[in-house]
Enzyme design. Structure first.
Site, PDB file in Angstrom:
ATOM      1  N   ASP A 278       0.859  -1.167   0.000  1.00 19.20           N
ATOM      2  CA  ASP A 278       0.000   0.000   0.000  1.00 19.20           C
ATOM      3  C   ASP A 278       0.909   1.235   0.000  1.00 19.20           C
ATOM      4  OD1 ASP A 278      -3.104   0.823   1.738  1.00 19.20           O
ATOM      5  OD2 ASP A 278      -2.076   1.741   0.043  1.00 19.20           O
TER       6      ASP A 278
HETATM    7  C1  GLC Z   1      -4.284   4.389  -0.363  1.00 13.07           C
HETATM    8  C2  GLC Z   1      -5.149   3.287   0.178  1.00 13.07           C
HETATM    9  C3  GLC Z   1      -5.309   2.122  -0.750  1.00 13.07           C
HETATM   10  C4  GLC Z   1      -5.277   2.600  -2.192  1.00 13.07           C
HETATM   11  C5  GLC Z   1      -3.894   3.145  -2.447  1.00 13.07           C
HETATM   12  C6  GLC Z   1      -3.725   3.664  -3.882  1.00 13.07           C
HETATM   13  O1  GLC Z   1      -3.383   4.810   0.627  1.00 13.07           O
HETATM   14  O2  GLC Z   1      -4.808   2.765   1.452  1.00 13.07           O
HETATM   15  O3  GLC Z   1      -6.539   1.477  -0.407  1.00 13.07           O
HETATM   16  O4  GLC Z   1      -5.556   1.545  -3.078  1.00 13.07           O
HETATM   17  O5  GLC Z   1      -3.544   4.178  -1.541  1.00 13.07           O
HETATM   18  O6  GLC Z   1      -4.705   4.512  -4.206  1.00 13.07           O
END
Ligand code: GLC
Length: 744
Positions: A278
């Protein structure tokens, strides 16, 4: 964009897995270490950020130099084509890019937020919504979804409850499976599908105090029996990727957690797809205090088998780590194999521009059929929480005062949506007008802002209320009050709206509360002061039509809560499948002192899991079990009679809960193990059956692992986790472990 069409190839045959494996090995053998690491790095399409800002070279440079293998947030088809062309024509081996995006509840046509659609308990409708979202997103070049979010959530303070399916593992597993099927379809080679990414692995929803990114401290039993089932089911459904959670597990950040990622996900669950970090969570291993610097954080993530690092360049340290012998090139090769497999499987290695289809954007985006699907799912997602008979609004209802910040608002799409069509969201006012209610009978007043009073707002609202025969109060949270980084300490309707409500309700007219919100709220004051409460969450592009359909009775509400609504914030986390404790409150000991209760309020939520009213009534009766004893090889059939005892047709969701009365570890007082949706005409009865198999009695314990333990069980049937029959007992006569062996 006609140029993309020129570059697209027709009749590209899907390669077999053997052919893919052969092609991957050949390519891998020809790639430098730096190039391989490049495939493990994701860059952003622009400076639009999903988190803190990142210092890095621009995407064009990274891609041309082979230092990025995938792109986050390329929502514009022109940008996708531009970046793909750089990869194909300029990077060392011309390896095409994967394009990732967050498609959580729709792409251009927006569907109800997942917490809303989970209240429909309708797997086919949820699957269809995800399939439509995949068609719309992939037409613009998106290949890889950062969804579904399948975190179990028990804490309404956490803003990301809006993205999930609530508190129950059984229902969460079914909904996760439906989403994977919707996004991925029958084959990832189909350019109208997306690679599903299960997030956030794992237990992100257990963040202490509901504060986003906060610490998680749970037992392995809670991990496996509560948070794991949706992931297990979705992996069995063939999900192509997984995204790690931001939190720690037993003191180790998940991004570096060998037990969670390598032992549990890779080995025990057999996951061999792409594991993507993430946003920033690899470098955050350092900030958690589990690596001395970013380089060590990258080392730990790769050892935990992380394949793609999302946008913060932590993996730029990998070539040096390999040269220092701290990471083996084999580990790099394994990661790149998994990435290249998906690139071949999706067909972009043979046809890099296959997803870029402007003609399909025109055909699919926000089209009538998709809007109709969104409307139908929205209707099913609304939950009637209270009704003393004022709903549905009679056709000859006199003047309706429609009051509140959500009375004529387009902020009905919720968090995590990037549609270009937000300006076409149907408001509640528009929805009621289109029902044929003449404007002169529909008296509007905004009354207040979401969080701030409006000068003269309350006075204007009172004037309208005085003119009206009934008041519809449209209150709630704005879209940015839930979702990521949107935790709230007080899960209430904001103060400014409370003031408005008090003033309007003081006028003494019948009052309906229509809620727009992304989480369970504390509604005890409203429950005592209004005549009806309709929970509409964020219902998406057709919200106004869906709400108007329910308010006027053109659709009889059928939604059932998938997350408990606390009576007071002090109860949180509150959930139905809790343990009994050694001193439970019973029907007879409520006045005792030394029992598990509060001095200043109830234990029970105001509205429980599985709860939702209808404009008709149902009677659930004649519950029988065809046997009272079973071995691991047997099944028990539960038969139930359901009758529509009211005056209009409607749908009931009959629920089956099972209690394991005694185990090697304590078991929840009840667990949802089945449900049947039954549509009945007035007076109509129907017999429904449930089957109990030993797999539904299986749980994990430190002593036995996954097993069903012999002993007494109880079956409860009803219309919610609270409105249930007495328990009907049966005995499991032998023990079955997770290998299906009978242990005694
Ligand atoms: C964010 C979220 C995740 C998302 C990612 C990219 O921090 O935690 O759910 O898919 O970044 O957008």
């Amino acid at each position: 964009m006609e140029e993309a069409a020129v570059h697209r190839k027709s009749g590209v045959r899907e390669r077999t897995d053997e052919e893919i494996a052969e092609a991957v090995e050949a390519l891998l053998a020809d790639m430098s270490l730096e190039e391989k690491v490049g495939q493990m790095c994701q860059c952003q399409a622009s400076n639009f950020s999903f988190g803190h800002a990142v210092e890095s070279d621009p995407p064009e440079k990274l891609i041309a130099e082979g230092r990025a293998g995938s792109v986050l947030g390329a929502f514009d088809i022109t940008r996708v084509f531009e970046l793909q062309r750089i990869a194909v024509e300029q990077s060392p081996h011309g390896i095409p890019l994967l394009f990732h995006a967050d498609v959580i509840h729709g792409s251009q046509t927006i569907f109800p937020i997942p917490l809303a659609w989970s209240s429909s308990w309708d797997m086919e409708a949820i699957q269809e919504a995800c399939a439509i979202a995949a068609k719309e997103a992939s037409a613009s070049g998106t290949i890889f979804n950062h969804g579904p979010m399948i975190d179990i959530t028990r804490d309404a303070r956490w803003g990301r409850v809006s993205e999930g399916a609530g508190e129950d593992p059984f229902l969460g597993a079914l909904i996760a499976t439906a989403q994977v099927a919707g996004y991925q379809g029958a084959s990832l080679h189909n350019e109208e599908t997306l690679v599903a990414c299960l997030k956030h692995f794992i237990a992100y929803g257990a963040a202490e105090a509901g504060r986003d990114y906060n610490s998680v401290d749970i037992s392995e039993g809670t991990l496996r029996n509560v948070y794991l089932p949706p992931f297990k089911a979705a992996l069995e459904a063939g999900a192509g990727s997984v995204m790690n959670a931001f939190n720690i597990y037993q003191g180790v950040p998940v991004a570096a957690n060998m037990f969670i990622l390598k032992e549990l996900l890779r080995k025990e669950l057999g996951f061999d797809g792409i594991l993507i970090s993430d946003y920033g969570s690899v470098d955050e291993i350092r900030i958690h205090g589990h690596a001395k610097d970013t380089k060590e954080a990258a080392l730990k993530a790769v050892h935990a088998t992380m394949d793609i690092e999302m946008v913060t360049r932590a993996f730029d340290h990998l070539p040096a780590l390999v040269k220092e012998g701290k990471v083996s090139e084999r580990q790099i090769d394994d990661a790149v194999r998994r990435i290249l497999y998906v690139k071949y499987k999706t067909g972009i290695m043979d046809d890099p521009y296959r997803y870029i289809r402007p003609e399909k954007e025109i055909e699919y985006h926000f089209n009538e059929a998709h809007l109709q699907a969104s409307l139908e799912l929205a209707r099913k997602s609304a939950v009637l929480l209270k009704n003393n008979g004022v709903l549905p609004l009679a056709k000859d209802t006199g003047k309706i005062a429609l009051i509140g910040p959500f009375a004529d608002s387009k902020d009905l799409l919720g968090p995590w949506q990037f549609s270009r069509y937000g300006h076409e969201t149907v408001t509640l006012y528009e929805g009621l007008l289109e029902k044929g209610i003449p404007a002169e009978r529909l008296l509007y007043a905004q009354g207040s802002g979401v969080n701030k009073a409006i000068d003269g707002g309350i006075e204007a609202a009172i004037m309208q209320a005085r003119e009206a025969d009934i008041v519809v109060l449209a209150l709630g949270e704005s879209s940015d009050m839930s979702g990521e980084a949107a935790s709230r300490m007080d899960v209430i309707i904001p103060e400014a709206q409370q003031r408005l409500a008090e003033a309007v309700i003081a006028e003494g007219k019948p009052t309906v509360l229509v809620l727009t919100n992304g989480r369970p709220l504390v509604l005890d004051w409203y429950d005592r002061h209004v005549d009806a409460i309709l929970e509409t969450w964020f219902l998406g592009s057709q919200a106004g039509h869906a709400i108007a359909d329910v308010l006027t009775g053109d659709y009889n509400p059928s939604g059932k809560l998938t997350m408990s609504f606390p009576a007071r914030i002090g109860q949180v986390p509150v959930y139905y499948n809790s343990f009994n404790t050694g001193r439970p409150v019973t029907d007879t000991n409520g006045k005792d002192k030394f029992i598990s209760k509060y001095l200043d309020g109830p234990n029970d939520p105001l509205y429980p899991f599985g709860y939702g009213l209808s404009y008709t009534t149902f009677d659930i009766s004649d519950i029988t079990l065809d046997r009272r004893e079973m071995t691991a090889d047997d099944t028990i059939t539960v038969t139930v009679n359901v009758t529509n005892t009211g005056g209009v047709s409607g749908e009931e969701t009959v629920q089956m809960y099972i209690q394991d009365c005694c185990g090697s570890i304590v078991r929840p007082v009840k667990e949802l193990k089945g449900f049947r949706k039954v549509w009945l005409e007035p007076g109509e009865s129907r017999e429904v059956t449930f089957t109990i198999k030993v797999e539904q009695l299986t749980f994990w314990s430190p002593a036995s692992g996954y097993a069903a333990e012999p002993g007494t069980f109880k079956v409860y049937i009803g219309s919610s986790s609270r409105d249930l029959s007495d328990g009907l007992e049966f005995e499991l006569l032998d023990e079955l472990n997770h290998n299906g062996e009978e242990l005694n």
